[in-house]
Write a protein that holds these residues in place. Structure first.
Motif, mmCIF file in Angstrom:
data_model
loop_
_atom_site.group_PDB
_atom_site.id
_atom_site.type_symbol
_atom_site.label_atom_id
_atom_site.label_comp_id
_atom_site.label_asym_id
_atom_site.label_seq_id
_atom_site.Cartn_x
_atom_site.Cartn_y
_atom_site.Cartn_z
ATOM 1 N N ALA A 90 -27.027 -26.598 35.481
ATOM 2 C CA ALA A 90 -26.057 -25.968 35.398
ATOM 3 C C ALA A 90 -24.829 -26.322 36.092
ATOM 4 C CB ALA A 90 -26.646 -24.825 37.108
ATOM 5 N N SER A 91 -24.901 -26.767 36.755
ATOM 6 C CA SER A 91 -23.516 -28.154 36.477
ATOM 7 C C SER A 91 -22.605 -28.011 34.883
ATOM 8 C CB SER A 91 -23.154 -29.518 36.633
ATOM 9 O OG SER A 91 -24.135 -30.702 36.579
ATOM 10 N N SER A 92 -23.129 -27.916 34.236
ATOM 11 C CA SER A 92 -22.793 -27.875 32.959
ATOM 12 C C SER A 92 -21.643 -26.488 31.982
ATOM 13 C CB SER A 92 -23.454 -28.702 31.678
ATOM 14 O OG SER A 92 -23.905 -29.713 31.420
ATOM 15 N N VAL A 93 -22.847 -26.058 33.112
ATOM 16 C CA VAL A 93 -22.745 -24.501 32.605
ATOM 17 C C VAL A 93 -21.708 -23.698 33.604
ATOM 18 C CG1 VAL A 93 -23.048 -22.020 32.599
ATOM 19 C CG2 VAL A 93 -25.377 -23.490 32.519
ATOM 20 N N LEU A 94 -20.941 -24.518 34.232
ATOM 21 C CA LEU A 94 -20.059 -24.242 35.783
ATOM 22 C C LEU A 94 -19.265 -25.142 34.863
ATOM 23 C CD1 LEU A 94 -18.747 -23.461 38.301
ATOM 24 C CD2 LEU A 94 -20.026 -25.546 38.981
ATOM 25 N N ALA A 95 -19.543 -26.548 34.198
ATOM 26 C CA ALA A 95 -17.865 -26.681 33.258
ATOM 27 C C ALA A 95 -17.271 -26.332 32.284
ATOM 28 C CB ALA A 95 -18.711 -28.038 33.129
ATOM 29 N N ASP A 96 -18.601 -25.243 31.401
ATOM 30 C CA ASP A 96 -18.505 -24.881 30.320
ATOM 31 C C ASP A 96 -17.344 -23.552 31.020
ATOM 32 O OD1 ASP A 96 -19.613 -26.321 28.417
ATOM 33 O OD2 ASP A 96 -21.361 -25.402 28.294
ATOM 34 N N GLY A 97 -17.198 -22.536 31.647
ATOM 35 C CA GLY A 97 -17.044 -21.677 32.262
ATOM 36 C C GLY A 97 -17.418 -20.550 31.330
#
Length: 256
Positions: free
Chosen positions: A60-67
């Protein structure tokens, strides 16, 4: 029972600093449960743009970082936010007919795409019942562009949408189920406690095909989505009539 639907996992890494920062910054913890769901849902729907990440099973943190994200990855982020807000939730896995992605997948590579594509929605427990959340997938920019391009249409199965009510789809959080791709569903895998459990059993686009997708095709698709968001919706064969309404309704009865 609900504790199993609140657990952190490698994919649902809601204790990560970035996710905790968003929750603190927005003050969501102080809200009532229904409002917490709505706040997280609206954030994932519109602050996280519709787009294609490197893999379904990223944290999930990577999805947030991708935007940006698609059904599976935006669902991962929504689940992480909900669990961080102490809202029980679970994962429901499906596949969708690839026709739903027509117009986003470039026509030159469309024949190479799998006939069925892994899909999912989030189920949230509120007031003792499970509510399906799928309407967060398309951000309002993309959905609005499709509505403006096809003002006379009610049914559309293309460009990332699968709906029989294009001009007024049930995408706003109101305490009820939301949908934007449900008419594309062609197989139901059932319910899983976490996306980690699901992706242990079901993965797609491995090997050379997966490498080609990650390194080339998804970037091409993201550029096409960006153009759709700007109002440049490409013409496609069939015009978005990729599933018969009767077929879709039968599948939906089995899936919900």
């Amino acid at each position: 029972m609900s504790q199993r639907y609140l657990a952190e996992t490698p994919i649902l890494d809601f204790r990560s600093g970035a996710i905790q920062a968003i929750i603190a910054e927005r003050g969501w913890v102080s809200l009532e449960p229904a409002a917490r769901i709505g706040a997280a849902y609206d954030f994932v729907r519109n602050d996280i743009l519709f787009g294609y990440n490197s893999d379904d099973a990223i944290p999930a943190s990577s999805v947030l970082a991708d935007g940006y994200g698609q059904c599976n990855t935006k669902g991962t982020l929504l689940m992480a936010l909900l669990r961080a807000l102490e809202i029980p939730c679970r994962f429901h896995g499906f596949t969708i007919d690839k026709g739903l992605q027509r117009g986003v997948v470039p026509e030159v590579v469309y024949p190479l795409a799998p006939r069925s594509i892994i899909h999912s929605w989030v189920e949230v427990l509120i007031d003792g019942k499970w509510v399906n959340l799928e309407g967060f997938i398309l951000d309002q920019g993309v959905l609005g562009a499709l509505q403006e391009t096809f003002p006379e249409r009610s049914s559309l199965c293309a460009y990332g949408a699968g709906t029989d009510c294009l001009q007024d789809p049930s995408v706003e959080w109101s305490g009820q189920s939301t949908y934007i791709q449900k008419t594309g569903i062609n197989h139901d895998f059932g319910v899983f406690d976490t996306p980690d459990d699901f992706y242990t059993e079901h993965r797609q686009l491995s090997g050379l095909r997966g490498l080609f997708y990650r390194s080339v095709i998804r970037h091409w698709m993201n550029r096409r989505v960006a153009r759709i968001r700007q109002g440049h919706v490409p013409t496609i064969p069939g015009g978005g009539d990729n599933l018969l309404p009767k077929q879709a309704s039968i599948i939906l009865k089995e899936a919900v």
